[in-house]
Design a protein around this motif. Sequence first.
Motif, PDB file in Angstrom:
ATOM      1  N   PRO A 133      -5.037  -2.853  -0.749  1.00  0.00           N
ATOM      2  CA  PRO A 133      -3.710  -3.258  -0.556  1.00  0.00           C
ATOM      3  C   PRO A 133      -3.299  -5.008  -0.391  1.00  0.00           C
ATOM      4  O   PRO A 133      -3.827  -5.204   0.649  1.00  0.00           O
ATOM      5  CB  PRO A 133      -2.378  -2.204  -0.119  1.00  0.00           C
TER       6      PRO A 133
ATOM      7  N   GLY B 279      -3.202  -3.816  -5.661  1.00  0.00           N
ATOM      8  CA  GLY B 279      -2.367  -2.337  -5.020  1.00  0.00           C
ATOM      9  C   GLY B 279      -2.365  -1.462  -4.418  1.00  0.00           C
ATOM     10  O   GLY B 279      -1.683  -0.938  -3.405  1.00  0.00           O
ATOM     11  N   ARG B 280      -3.727  -0.726  -4.520  1.00  0.00           N
ATOM     12  CA  ARG B 280      -4.035   0.006  -3.838  1.00  0.00           C
ATOM     13  C   ARG B 280      -5.840  -0.250  -3.825  1.00  0.00           C
ATOM     14  O   ARG B 280      -6.169  -1.414  -3.881  1.00  0.00           O
ATOM     15  CB  ARG B 280      -4.104   1.416  -5.249  1.00  0.00           C
TER      16      ARG B 280
ATOM     17  N   GLY C  31       0.606  -1.358   0.205  1.00  0.00           N
ATOM     18  CA  GLY C  31       0.328  -0.145   0.195  1.00  0.00           C
ATOM     19  C   GLY C  31       0.851   1.097  -0.287  1.00  0.00           C
ATOM     20  O   GLY C  31       0.686   2.109  -0.602  1.00  0.00           O
TER      21      GLY C  31
END
Length: 299
Positions: free
Chosen positions: A249, A146-147, A43
Motif C-alpha cells: 500500500p 492500495g493493497r 492500507g
Amino acid sequence: MKLAVYDDYRVGVVEGDSVYDVTSAVPGASGAWPPVFMNALIGDWANAQARIVAARKATVPVALNAVSLLAPNPCPVHVFAAPANYRKHIAEMGALTVTPKGKTAREQGFFLKASASITGAGRGIELPKGSRRRFDHESELAVIIGRTTRNVTRETAMQAVFGYSCLVDVTMRIEPDGRAEERVMRKSLETFTPLGPWIVTADELGDPSNLHNQLFVNGECRQDATTADLIVDIPDLIAYVSSVMTLHPGDVIATGTPSGIGPIVPGDEVAIRIERVGEMRLKVTETPVAPAAPFWEAS
Ligand code: MN
C-alpha cells in the motif's frame, strides 16, 4: 476523494480550491522519519475512509493556495517506473536512449527510483548547482497501490489501485560522449521525483485508460498525449511488477512518458496536468550548495 499532504505533514481533503484538514483522523501523521503514515492510511482505507469523511465534516476549509503542498505520499516503500512506454517516445530518444535499441517497453521491464527523490509542489525541483549536464522532464501518470499485491493477473490487477497522481520523472541524461551513469542515480537526485498535487482515489477518477497527459515549461506545451498510447498498460504494469516482488500500500508506479521530453534549467516553471487528476506547478531552482562529485559535470 482527493488527498493531499501539506505544510508540516498535515493531511487534507481537497475540494475545488479548498483543503480540509483531516490530520486528526490520520494516526502518526508527522515528519518524523520515516514519514510512512500515508502507506498505513492507504492500507487501512476500508476502515479509515469513514474517519476521514467525519473529520472533513467537522472542520472548516482553508484556501489551497495558502498552503505548501508536499508529496501526497512522502515515503512510499517503492517507486517503480516504466521506461519510455508511450508509442511515440521511444523513437525520439535516438542517440540518447538509455536502453539498447530495438527493445520494446515490455522487454525492458521496469526500474526503481529512490523514495528519497520524492518532492512536492511546495519545494519543486532542485538541479545541482552549477552543473552543465542536461536535465529532462518526463510527464507521467502515477498509479498509487492500495493493497498488498503479489502475482496478480491483468484481469484482477486494477483491484490493487488506490488512486492516481501526477509524477515528473526528472532525469539527468547520459552524454553523447558516452558517459552513462547508472539510471537509478541519474533519476534519483534529491527532488527528482515530484509527486502530486494530491492523490485522487480510483473510485473518483474512474477509468484511467484514456487520460490526457500534458506537461508545460514556462507555459509552452512540451508533452501532450493520452494514456491510451501506453505500450504496457496499467493492468499489465501492475501484473508485471507483482510477478517480481510484492507491491505494498502506498507504492507508486510511474507509468512512463510520451514524446516531447526536453531540458529544464533553473528559473523554469514546470506544470504537469493530467486529466481528472489535476495540475501540479513546480519551480526549478538550484541546490544551495554545488555537488561535490565532479563526474556530474559535462566535459
Ligand atoms: Mn520516465
